[in-house]
Design a protein around this motif. Structure first.
Motif, PDB file in Angstrom:
ATOM      1  N   SER A   1       0.838  -1.214   0.000  1.00 61.07           N
ATOM      2  CA  SER A   1       0.000   0.000   0.000  1.00 61.07           C
ATOM      3  C   SER A   1       0.864   1.251   0.000  1.00 61.07           C
ATOM      4  CB  SER A   1      -0.937   0.010   1.210  1.00 61.07           C
ATOM      5  OG  SER A   1      -1.879  -1.021   1.099  1.00 61.07           O
TER       6      SER A   1
ATOM      7  N   GLU B   1      -0.960  -2.205  -6.281  1.00 60.68           N
ATOM      8  CA  GLU B   1      -2.340  -2.289  -5.791  1.00 60.68           C
ATOM      9  C   GLU B   1      -2.806  -3.751  -5.761  1.00 60.68           C
ATOM     10  OE1 GLU B   1      -3.926  -0.025  -4.319  1.00 60.68           O
ATOM     11  OE2 GLU B   1      -3.502   1.922  -5.218  1.00 60.68           O
TER      12      GLU B   1
ATOM     13  N   ALA C   1      -1.398  -5.334  -2.795  1.00 60.30           N
ATOM     14  CA  ALA C   1      -2.041  -4.804  -1.593  1.00 60.30           C
ATOM     15  C   ALA C   1      -3.463  -5.335  -1.426  1.00 60.30           C
ATOM     16  CB  ALA C   1      -2.039  -3.277  -1.630  1.00 60.30           C
TER      17      ALA C   1
ATOM     18  N   ASN D   1      -6.032  -4.590  -3.519  1.00 64.23           N
ATOM     19  CA  ASN D   1      -7.003  -3.647  -4.076  1.00 64.23           C
ATOM     20  C   ASN D   1      -7.242  -3.990  -5.544  1.00 64.23           C
ATOM     21  OD1 ASN D   1      -6.943  -2.228  -1.594  1.00 64.23           O
ATOM     22  ND2 ASN D   1      -5.093  -1.166  -2.273  1.00 64.23           N
TER      23      ASN D   1
END
Length: 142
Positions: A49, A73, A76, A78
């Motif tokens: 992140s 991302e 992370a 996401n």
């Protein structure tokens, strides 16, 4: 600064190298390679992140940076944000008359994960537990 940080990272002193790159960017804010290398080190340290956070201001329309941000991302967790950056990386590369294979690969990882996840949800919905049981690793009805 970049060469010194790379040498330190090669000696498995990744946190020291990351700090050196952060300090270098404070002194030379226009030098994007410092941020790019720092984001890679942050990812190696599991700080995906934070890697994405430092890349966002630099992205613009550079397919390479969009891919790196999308991959950060992705790592992370996401997935939707990752997909957006990766699709944009592919679009920007096409606009430059190029194909950018890493973005295609990372986007494929997202699609693969989402497809498997949907299949697992469907299997669980039908009453099958997809986790292996203690009886020989076979799925069992829940």
């Amino acid at each position: 600064v970049l060469f010194a940080a790379q040498s330190i990272a090669a000696a498995d002193r990744i946190a020291d190298a990351e700090r050196m790159l952060a300090e270098g960017f404070e002194r030379h804010p226009g030098f994007q390679e410092l941020v790019i290398e720092r984001s890679k080190l942050l990812s190696q340290m599991g700080q995906h992140s934070q890697a994405a956070e430092i890349l966002r201001p630099l992205v613009g329309g550079d397919p390479r940076l969009l891919n790196l941000l999308g991959f950060s991302e992705l790592l992370a967790g996401n997935l939707e944000r990752a997909r957006g950056y990766l699709e944009r990386s592919i679009t920007e590369a096409k606009a430059l008359g190029r194909s950018y294979a890493p973005a295609h690969y990372h986007l494929g990882r997202i699609y693969n994960y989402q497809t498997r996840h949907k299949q697992d949800k469907y299997r669980n919905h039908d009453g099958f537990n997809t986790h292996a049981s203690s009886r020989g690793g076979q799925p069992h009805v829940t």
